[in-house]
Each structure stands twice: as structure tokens, then as C-alpha cells.
Design an enzyme around this catalytic site. Structure first.
Site, PDB file in Angstrom:
ATOM      1  N   GLU A  62      38.348  47.095 -45.183  1.00 15.86           N
ATOM      2  CA  GLU A  62      37.290  47.583 -44.300  1.00 15.86           C
ATOM      3  C   GLU A  62      36.630  46.368 -43.664  1.00 15.86           C
ATOM      4  OE1 GLU A  62      36.694  50.694 -43.502  1.00 15.86           O
ATOM      5  OE2 GLU A  62      38.064  51.561 -44.963  1.00 15.86           O
ATOM      6  N   HIS A 100      43.724  52.197 -39.526  1.00 14.99           N
ATOM      7  CA  HIS A 100      43.443  53.590 -39.893  1.00 14.99           C
ATOM      8  C   HIS A 100      43.771  54.536 -38.742  1.00 14.99           C
ATOM      9  CE1 HIS A 100      40.545  52.220 -43.247  1.00 14.99           C
ATOM     10  NE2 HIS A 100      41.665  52.653 -43.788  1.00 14.99           N
ATOM     11  N   ASP A 110      39.213  53.515 -36.302  1.00  7.91           N
ATOM     12  CA  ASP A 110      39.085  52.095 -36.606  1.00  7.91           C
ATOM     13  C   ASP A 110      40.456  51.458 -36.867  1.00  7.91           C
ATOM     14  OD1 ASP A 110      38.988  53.786 -39.015  1.00  7.91           O
ATOM     15  OD2 ASP A 110      38.682  51.935 -40.120  1.00  7.91           O
TER      16      ASP A 110
END
Length: 191
Positions: A62, A100, A110
């Protein structure tokens, strides 16, 4: 989220029902939240090629960013180092580095249009196609790895987020040529 620490902390909460192996802050700080050998819940429902449970077969990163701002230089430098190490430790070829939005078109956006995929490709950490080839866009997309059952406009949007972030409008010959190049050079069944 607009704060890396808040995102990191949320990913560590059981009630969030989401996690990631790594989080990278704009200042380049990298937090490892889950061991690479363990399953994280970063991807949610998603598919890539024949893989129907991406969470079980991926290492999730992330990158703290709102999606509307450029990614910070220190953050990208940290990402370069992290991805290179992950690829080396796990024998991951560059065509297997996806976002993603690639594995969950329409549900995930994203890392987004501001993410510099070309930078990663220049270092051998991802791929970058040429607009070279022809054929059916959807058929070639499936050969490359976009196997989610989504409408054409959703697929096109996810593809463009990664490979043509400034493009808009209906499917065109450049989209078809890029997707043909992807399918011919990096078919998911071959890697």
C-alpha cells in the site's frame, strides 16, 4: 487515506478486515505489517489470469497517496528498493508486478493515473509495452491477464490507468495495439 500512519494503523485493526504486507509513507518510511510468506487481505476479490484468489498468491504494498497528487520522490525510491527485493526473494518476473486496478477493474483504482509505472519498467521492476500489434482488445486483454468479468468500458478504464493514463474517449487503435503487444510479449499463461 490522507495520512500514512492512519492507513498503517487501520490495516492493523481486525475490524478493518483488510491488511497489507507493506505500507510506504510519502517520506519513504516502509512498514512491514505481514510476513511475505503469510497471506494479507490487501487485494480483496480479484483475479489475474488463472489466479482467482490474488490474496493467496501476492505480496501487497500500500502506497500512501490520495490518488490526486504525485507520488513523493522518497516514496518512489523506497518502492523501487522494496519491489526489487521482493522480486529477487520470490523470483517474481516484472510482468507479474501489477496494481490493484489490474486485478479488480472497476472496484479498485489504485495506484491510479499519477503512479509512474514507466519508472518501474525502466528498472526492470514492471513492464511497459509498445503500441505495436492489432487484434481484438478484449481477447488480448484476457491473454495478457485481465480476466475479471467486467464490461468493456470498465476494462478499458483500468487498462488506461496503467498504460495510457492521459487517454480518454472510446476504445481506439492505440489501445488495441498496446494490448496486442502486451498479450503477445507477456501472455499470462506463459509466465
Amino acid at each position: 487515506m490522507d495520512c500514512a500512519e492512519k492507513a498503517r494503523d487501520w490495516l492493523c485493526q481486525e475490524e478493518a478486515q483488510v491488511s497489507a504486507h507493506y505500507v510506504i509513507a510519502p517520506d519513504g518510511t516502509v512498514w512491514q505489517l505481514v510476513n511475505e510468506a503469510d497471506r494479507a487481505w490487501h487485494a480483496g476479490a480479484g483475479v489475474w489470469g488463472p489466479v482467482t484468489d490474488v490474496n493467496s498468491r501476492s505480496i501487497g504494498i500500500e502506497i500512501s497517496n490520495t490518488g490526486s497528487t504525485p507520488f513523493a520522490a522518497k516514496q518512489m525510491d523506497a518502492l523501487d528498493d522494496l519491489v526489487a527485493g521482493i522480486m529477487e526473494r520470490n523470483a517474481i518476473p516484472p510482468e507479474r508486478v501489477i496494481g490493484h486496478s489490474d486485478m479488480a477493474p472497476g472496484r479498485k483504482i489504485d495506484p491510479g493515473a499519477r503512479f509512474d509505472w514507466l519508472r518501474l519498467a525502466r528498472q526492470g521492476l514492471a513492464i511497459w509495452p509498445e503500441a505495436k500489434g492489432s487484434g481484438d482488445f478484449t481477447e488480448n486483454a484476457r491473454r495478457f491477464g485481465y480476466t475479471a468479468d467486467v464490461p468493456l468500458d470498465t476494462l478499458l478504464h483500468s487498462f488506461r490507468l496503467r498504460f495510457r493514463p492521459n487517454a480518454s474517449g472510446p476504445l481506439d487503435d492505440t489501445d488495441r495495439a498496446i494490448m496486442a503487444n502486451l498479450a503477445n510479449r507477456w501472455p499470462v499463461a506463459a509466465s
